[in-house]
Motif scaffolding. Structure first.
Motif, mmCIF file in Angstrom:
data_model
loop_
_atom_site.group_PDB
_atom_site.id
_atom_site.type_symbol
_atom_site.label_atom_id
_atom_site.label_comp_id
_atom_site.label_asym_id
_atom_site.label_seq_id
_atom_site.Cartn_x
_atom_site.Cartn_y
_atom_site.Cartn_z
ATOM 1 N N VAL A 197 0.839 -1.206 0.000
ATOM 2 C CA VAL A 197 0.000 0.000 0.000
ATOM 3 C C VAL A 197 0.873 1.254 0.000
ATOM 4 C CG1 VAL A 197 -1.605 1.337 1.416
ATOM 5 C CG2 VAL A 197 -2.029 -1.088 1.014
ATOM 6 N N ALA A 198 1.941 1.252 0.790
ATOM 7 C CA ALA A 198 2.845 2.404 0.827
ATOM 8 C C ALA A 198 3.505 2.624 -0.534
ATOM 9 C CB ALA A 198 3.901 2.199 1.908
ATOM 10 N N PHE A 199 3.957 1.558 -1.162
ATOM 11 C CA PHE A 199 4.599 1.625 -2.472
ATOM 12 C C PHE A 199 3.639 2.187 -3.527
ATOM 13 C CE2 PHE A 199 5.795 -0.430 -6.501
ATOM 14 C CZ PHE A 199 7.124 -0.058 -6.585
ATOM 15 N N LEU A 200 2.437 1.630 -3.579
ATOM 16 C CA LEU A 200 1.452 2.095 -4.563
ATOM 17 C C LEU A 200 0.993 3.515 -4.277
ATOM 18 C CD1 LEU A 200 -0.684 -1.139 -5.039
ATOM 19 C CD2 LEU A 200 1.000 -0.167 -6.600
ATOM 20 N N SER A 201 0.883 3.877 -3.018
ATOM 21 C CA SER A 201 0.483 5.247 -2.668
ATOM 22 C C SER A 201 1.537 6.256 -3.113
ATOM 23 C CB SER A 201 0.259 5.367 -1.165
ATOM 24 O OG SER A 201 -0.783 4.531 -0.753
ATOM 25 N N TYR A 202 2.788 5.933 -2.881
ATOM 26 C CA TYR A 202 3.878 6.827 -3.264
ATOM 27 C C TYR A 202 3.864 7.086 -4.771
ATOM 28 C CZ TYR A 202 8.617 8.489 -4.141
ATOM 29 O OH TYR A 202 9.684 9.215 -4.566
ATOM 30 N N PHE A 203 3.852 6.017 -5.543
ATOM 31 C CA PHE A 203 3.889 6.183 -6.995
ATOM 32 C C PHE A 203 2.571 6.712 -7.542
ATOM 33 C CE2 PHE A 203 7.543 3.325 -6.549
ATOM 34 C CZ PHE A 203 8.468 4.074 -7.259
ATOM 35 N N GLY A 204 1.462 6.384 -6.912
ATOM 36 C CA GLY A 204 0.175 6.936 -7.336
ATOM 37 C C GLY A 204 0.111 8.440 -7.131
ATOM 38 N N TYR A 205 0.628 8.914 -6.003
ATOM 39 C CA TYR A 205 0.648 10.355 -5.729
ATOM 40 C C TYR A 205 1.488 11.078 -6.780
ATOM 41 C CZ TYR A 205 1.642 14.784 -3.467
ATOM 42 O OH TYR A 205 1.771 16.119 -3.207
ATOM 43 N N HIS A 206 2.660 10.537 -7.084
ATOM 44 C CA HIS A 206 3.540 11.202 -8.044
ATOM 45 C C HIS A 206 3.034 11.078 -9.480
ATOM 46 C CE1 HIS A 206 6.577 12.674 -5.356
ATOM 47 N NE2 HIS A 206 6.520 11.525 -4.694
ATOM 48 N N CYS A 207 2.193 10.116 -9.773
ATOM 49 C CA CYS A 207 1.579 10.039 -11.108
ATOM 50 C C CYS A 207 0.603 11.180 -11.328
ATOM 51 C CB CYS A 207 0.852 8.709 -11.288
ATOM 52 S SG CYS A 207 1.938 7.330 -11.609
ATOM 53 N N VAL A 208 0.015 11.665 -10.270
ATOM 54 C CA VAL A 208 -0.954 12.752 -10.388
ATOM 55 C C VAL A 208 -0.294 14.107 -10.147
ATOM 56 C CG1 VAL A 208 -3.076 13.722 -9.432
ATOM 57 C CG2 VAL A 208 -2.862 11.261 -9.720
ATOM 58 N N HIS A 209 0.497 14.236 -9.090
ATOM 59 C CA HIS A 209 1.018 15.531 -8.663
ATOM 60 C C HIS A 209 2.484 15.756 -9.000
ATOM 61 C CE1 HIS A 209 -2.628 16.286 -6.381
ATOM 62 N NE2 HIS A 209 -2.545 15.056 -5.912
ATOM 63 N N GLY A 210 3.152 14.829 -9.603
ATOM 64 C CA GLY A 210 4.584 14.947 -9.870
ATOM 65 C C GLY A 210 4.899 15.918 -11.003
ATOM 66 N N ASP A 211 6.190 16.065 -11.295
ATOM 67 C CA ASP A 211 6.639 16.985 -12.348
ATOM 68 C C ASP A 211 6.103 16.605 -13.720
ATOM 69 O OD1 ASP A 211 8.041 18.447 -10.500
ATOM 70 O OD2 ASP A 211 9.957 17.454 -10.898
ATOM 71 N N TYR A 212 5.872 15.342 -13.968
ATOM 72 C CA TYR A 212 5.353 14.881 -15.246
ATOM 73 C C TYR A 212 4.025 14.154 -15.066
ATOM 74 C CZ TYR A 212 10.031 16.005 -16.723
ATOM 75 O OH TYR A 212 11.199 16.667 -16.982
ATOM 76 N N GLY A 213 3.296 14.491 -14.017
ATOM 77 C CA GLY A 213 2.031 13.837 -13.720
ATOM 78 C C GLY A 213 0.876 14.399 -14.526
ATOM 79 N N ARG B 20 -1.540 16.528 -13.651
ATOM 80 C CA ARG B 20 -1.740 17.986 -13.538
ATOM 81 C C ARG B 20 -0.700 18.750 -14.339
ATOM 82 N NH1 ARG B 20 -3.847 19.163 -7.428
ATOM 83 N NH2 ARG B 20 -5.698 17.877 -7.623
ATOM 84 N N ALA B 21 0.527 18.297 -14.338
ATOM 85 C CA ALA B 21 1.572 18.957 -15.118
ATOM 86 C C ALA B 21 1.297 18.812 -16.614
ATOM 87 C CB ALA B 21 2.938 18.372 -14.773
ATOM 88 N N THR B 22 0.698 17.698 -17.014
ATOM 89 C CA THR B 22 0.356 17.495 -18.420
ATOM 90 C C THR B 22 -0.670 18.522 -18.880
ATOM 91 O OG1 THR B 22 0.785 15.142 -18.156
ATOM 92 C CG2 THR B 22 -0.461 15.795 -20.084
ATOM 93 N N GLU B 23 -1.617 18.858 -18.021
ATOM 94 C CA GLU B 23 -2.601 19.882 -18.373
ATOM 95 C C GLU B 23 -1.927 21.238 -18.573
ATOM 96 O OE1 GLU B 23 -5.400 19.815 -15.192
ATOM 97 O OE2 GLU B 23 -6.207 17.853 -15.741
ATOM 98 N N VAL B 24 -0.992 21.575 -17.713
ATOM 99 C CA VAL B 24 -0.265 22.844 -17.842
ATOM 100 C C VAL B 24 0.557 22.846 -19.125
ATOM 101 C CG1 VAL B 24 1.526 24.281 -16.791
ATOM 102 C CG2 VAL B 24 -0.206 23.213 -15.356
ATOM 103 N N PHE B 25 1.230 21.737 -19.424
ATOM 104 C CA PHE B 25 2.005 21.650 -20.663
ATOM 105 C C PHE B 25 1.107 21.822 -21.888
ATOM 106 C CE2 PHE B 25 5.246 18.743 -18.408
ATOM 107 C CZ PHE B 25 5.972 19.840 -17.984
ATOM 108 N N GLU B 26 -0.076 21.255 -21.843
ATOM 109 C CA GLU B 26 -1.009 21.364 -22.979
ATOM 110 C C GLU B 26 -1.462 22.812 -23.167
ATOM 111 O OE1 GLU B 26 -3.090 20.072 -26.257
ATOM 112 O OE2 GLU B 26 -1.555 19.042 -25.088
ATOM 113 N N GLN B 27 -1.734 23.517 -22.076
ATOM 114 C CA GLN B 27 -2.123 24.924 -22.173
ATOM 115 C C GLN B 27 -0.983 25.762 -22.738
ATOM 116 O OE1 GLN B 27 -3.286 25.852 -18.178
ATOM 117 N NE2 GLN B 27 -5.289 24.863 -18.365
ATOM 118 N N GLN B 28 0.242 25.494 -22.310
ATOM 119 C CA GLN B 28 1.393 26.209 -22.852
ATOM 120 C C GLN B 28 1.578 25.908 -24.337
ATOM 121 O OE1 GLN B 28 4.709 25.025 -20.433
ATOM 122 N NE2 GLN B 28 4.245 26.511 -18.818
#
Length: 103
Positions: A21-37, A39-47
């Motif tokens: 659970v800790a392993f999946l939570s860590y990588f799941g969080y960074h898939c959404v909020h990370g530098d290339y997650g 949310r960052a993909t949405e910002v890149f698309e707007q740019q």
């Protein structure tokens, strides 16, 4: 001494699932909020969209300047274009003329 029947610990059952659970939570969080997650993909698309629009404006300006240069080239010198540019640069007009600037 080990026996065939040793007492199983309750805590031992939860170690592997807790680590999973800790392993999946860590990588799941960074898939959404990370530098290339996500949310960052949405910002890149707007740019990308903003820069694509800026590129379209710059390409249109470049094409406009290329047409003006073609009119002022030696092979096909347009006398009206030459007169217009000379009057604009020298700020010259005759008293009976009306001058309209487009910029």
């Amino acid at each position: 001494m080990w026996t065939k029947y040793h007492k199983k610990r309750r805590l031992g059952r939860f170690v592997l699932p807790a680590m999973t659970v800790a392993f999946l939570s860590y990588f799941g969080y960074h898939c959404v909020h990370g530098d290339y997650g996500l949310r960052a993909t949405e910002v890149f698309e707007q740019q990308r969209i903003a820069r694509q629009q800026e590129l379209a404006v710059l390409v249109a300006k470049r094409e406009h300047f290329e047409k003006e240069v073609a009119l002022l080239s030696d092979g096909s010198l347009d006398k009206d274009m030459l007169d217009e540019k000379a009057r604009y640069q020298l700020n010259y007009s005759r008293p009976d003329e009306i001058v309209v600037f487009n910029k």
